[in-house]
Each structure stands twice: as C-alpha cells, then as structure tokens.
Design a protein around this motif. Sequence first.
Motif, mmCIF file in Angstrom:
data_model
loop_
_atom_site.group_PDB
_atom_site.id
_atom_site.type_symbol
_atom_site.label_atom_id
_atom_site.label_comp_id
_atom_site.label_asym_id
_atom_site.label_seq_id
_atom_site.Cartn_x
_atom_site.Cartn_y
_atom_site.Cartn_z
ATOM 1 N N VAL A 186 59.925 38.604 61.941
ATOM 2 C CA VAL A 186 59.972 39.988 62.592
ATOM 3 C C VAL A 186 60.232 41.091 61.363
ATOM 4 O O VAL A 186 59.553 41.962 61.233
ATOM 5 N N LEU A 187 61.106 40.691 60.599
ATOM 6 C CA LEU A 187 61.704 41.381 59.691
ATOM 7 C C LEU A 187 60.405 41.710 58.619
ATOM 8 O O LEU A 187 60.328 42.970 58.064
ATOM 9 N N GLY A 188 59.527 40.705 58.572
ATOM 10 C CA GLY A 188 58.618 40.914 57.705
ATOM 11 C C GLY A 188 57.629 41.890 58.061
ATOM 12 O O GLY A 188 56.904 42.808 57.350
ATOM 13 N N ILE A 189 57.454 41.855 59.404
ATOM 14 C CA ILE A 189 56.427 43.206 59.938
ATOM 15 C C ILE A 189 57.069 44.406 59.769
ATOM 16 O O ILE A 189 56.334 45.373 59.437
ATOM 17 N N VAL A 190 58.294 44.528 60.130
ATOM 18 C CA VAL A 190 58.874 45.889 59.664
ATOM 19 C C VAL A 190 58.747 46.346 58.324
ATOM 20 O O VAL A 190 58.560 47.233 57.829
ATOM 21 N N ARG A 191 58.859 45.302 57.293
ATOM 22 C CA ARG A 191 58.596 45.620 55.854
ATOM 23 C C ARG A 191 57.254 46.109 55.553
ATOM 24 O O ARG A 191 57.093 46.831 54.893
ATOM 25 N N GLU A 192 56.312 45.559 56.327
ATOM 26 C CA GLU A 192 55.062 45.797 56.286
ATOM 27 C C GLU A 192 54.454 47.215 56.468
ATOM 28 O O GLU A 192 53.868 47.953 55.576
ATOM 29 N N TYR A 193 55.237 47.893 57.690
ATOM 30 C CA TYR A 193 55.311 49.096 57.905
ATOM 31 C C TYR A 193 55.627 49.988 56.785
ATOM 32 O O TYR A 193 54.987 51.002 56.508
ATOM 33 N N ILE A 194 56.826 49.842 56.040
ATOM 34 C CA ILE A 194 57.379 50.620 55.138
ATOM 35 C C ILE A 194 56.344 50.553 53.670
ATOM 36 O O ILE A 194 56.213 51.646 53.134
ATOM 37 N N GLN A 195 55.875 49.334 53.699
ATOM 38 C CA GLN A 195 55.060 49.264 52.337
ATOM 39 C C GLN A 195 53.931 49.974 52.461
ATOM 40 O O GLN A 195 53.352 50.485 51.583
ATOM 41 N N ARG A 196 53.061 49.948 53.855
ATOM 42 C CA ARG A 196 51.916 50.446 54.044
ATOM 43 C C ARG A 196 52.042 52.128 53.811
ATOM 44 O O ARG A 196 51.011 52.656 53.527
ATOM 45 N N GLU A 197 53.221 52.544 54.009
ATOM 46 C CA GLU A 197 53.435 53.986 53.945
ATOM 47 C C GLU A 197 53.794 54.373 52.618
ATOM 48 O O GLU A 197 54.396 55.420 52.503
ATOM 49 N N GLY A 198 53.695 53.528 51.524
ATOM 50 C CA GLY A 198 53.924 53.963 50.256
ATOM 51 C C GLY A 198 55.285 53.478 49.811
ATOM 52 O O GLY A 198 55.898 53.846 48.770
ATOM 53 N N GLY A 199 55.978 52.574 50.625
ATOM 54 C CA GLY A 199 57.272 52.087 50.310
ATOM 55 C C GLY A 199 58.232 52.937 50.303
ATOM 56 O O GLY A 199 59.527 52.284 49.757
ATOM 57 N N GLU A 200 58.409 54.119 50.607
ATOM 58 C CA GLU A 200 59.771 54.846 50.830
ATOM 59 C C GLU A 200 60.276 54.551 52.039
ATOM 60 O O GLU A 200 60.352 55.300 52.929
ATOM 61 N N SER A 201 61.439 53.543 51.988
ATOM 62 C CA SER A 201 62.315 53.245 53.330
ATOM 63 C C SER A 201 63.107 54.356 53.727
ATOM 64 O O SER A 201 63.539 54.419 54.581
ATOM 65 N N SER A 202 63.394 55.614 52.843
ATOM 66 C CA SER A 202 64.238 56.474 53.360
ATOM 67 C C SER A 202 63.630 57.377 54.250
ATOM 68 O O SER A 202 64.208 58.262 55.202
ATOM 69 N N ASN A 203 62.069 57.267 54.513
ATOM 70 C CA ASN A 203 61.511 57.854 55.347
ATOM 71 C C ASN A 203 61.518 57.209 56.684
ATOM 72 O O ASN A 203 60.867 57.806 57.867
ATOM 73 N N PHE A 204 62.202 55.907 56.783
ATOM 74 C CA PHE A 204 62.158 55.132 58.086
ATOM 75 C C PHE A 204 63.351 55.099 58.578
ATOM 76 O O PHE A 204 64.524 55.080 57.901
#
Length: 238
Positions: free
Chosen positions: A212-230
Amino acid sequence: MSVKRYRKHFIPLESNPDVFTDLIHKLGASPTLGFRDVLTLDEPELLPRPALALILIFPTLEAYESQKEKEEALYEECAGSAREEEVVWFEQTINNACGLYAILHAVCNGDARNFIHTGSFLATLLETCLTPRERALALESSGELESAYATAAKQGDSAVPANAEDEVDFHFVCFAKSSKNSHMYELDGDRKGPVDKGALLGSNDDIFTEGVLGIVREYIQREGGESSNFSLMALVRA
C-alpha cells in the motif's frame, strides 16, 4: 477530456484531520475512530496505528489526469448492488466535495464499518441505498449531510471560498480494504468505479503494508516527486 457537470456545489473541506474527524462523528461514526496526519512513509514507528484507511491529498496536475484517463478506458462504469460489491463506492455528484467522498469511502469500508452507530446517517445510507445511483441521489438530497458538511467546511485555518462553484487544484482519494476479501481498493468518486489494487493486505493487517505504501509513493513520483505538495491522513482506531 469531458467536463463533468454538477447540479450541486459544496465549499471544499480543508485537509485537516480534526475537521475530518468532527464530520464523521456528526454522520454517525464512533468516537473511537478518528483521522491522523501521516508525517512519514519511511519510519514505521511513527505511523499512526492501527490504521483502517488512508486519504491522499494531491495536486491534480497533467500526469494525474493522463494516468486516470488511461485507467478509465480499461473498465466499465460501476453499476452493481451492495450485495455484489467488494467495496462500497460513491460516485461524486457534488462539486468540490471530493474530501467528503474520501471520508465516506474510508468509514464505509473494511473494519471501519463496524464502528458506525445503528440508526445514524451513515448506517441508514448503507442499509437503504444499495446501488451507486441510489447513494448519489441520497447524498445530493440530504439536508442532514449538507448541514453537517457546511459546519465542518467553516472550521480549520484556511479561508472559506466565497463561491462554492470555484474550482480547486487539489483532489482527495481513499485507499481502503474490502470487508469481503483481502484486496485493497483505490476509491475515487470522480472515476467510473473502485480500482482493485490487489491482495495487498492479510486478514489481520492494518493499511500500512509495504504494498500500500508503494502505491502512495507511486502517486508522488508520478507528479514529479515533490512530496511537499501531497498530504496523507490515516483513519485510525483508538
């Protein structure tokens, strides 16, 4: 890409766990359930547990819309009844209310369903509305829901938009476990239906498995890896 037309508009909810928790209690969830911020994905000891569902808040950028369009082409629109569904899915027919639909997906699926008070708005919704269409109409027409939501939307630290029809740049999706099998589902009212992400959870697992955590990480990476926007919230049981 088609533009969805809405008959009803709500002021968007602030992505605030206190606001979300207050709303689910007003709608009939037990006080033992509440939302907590997830501050890290990489330090297991800091994850809020036991977690029953996750809500991810993210910017609706081009990469998300493109990915959604590709996935939407692969499956039919959800039209089953609650007796057949692996998860309860709510079609979003109220504009700017994706936070509400994420909340409903979180509390109406998996083990969280066991913490809904008999006779409450949520219990009645689940007992009497057996298809996505019935659920959509019930949400649109409920004065009780609209009143509880309006109170919650005025809380938090963000300024309330002057016009409920103004578009917002962030979206909410829920990840929740089926109460019928060990599969984890992505639940987004703005799609055609629930998306089965596979058997990522054992019968006794909370939502924080590596899959599940891997799927969340995929969302962040797909949008350019800027986790501060999530941001990420977990529905937890006290």
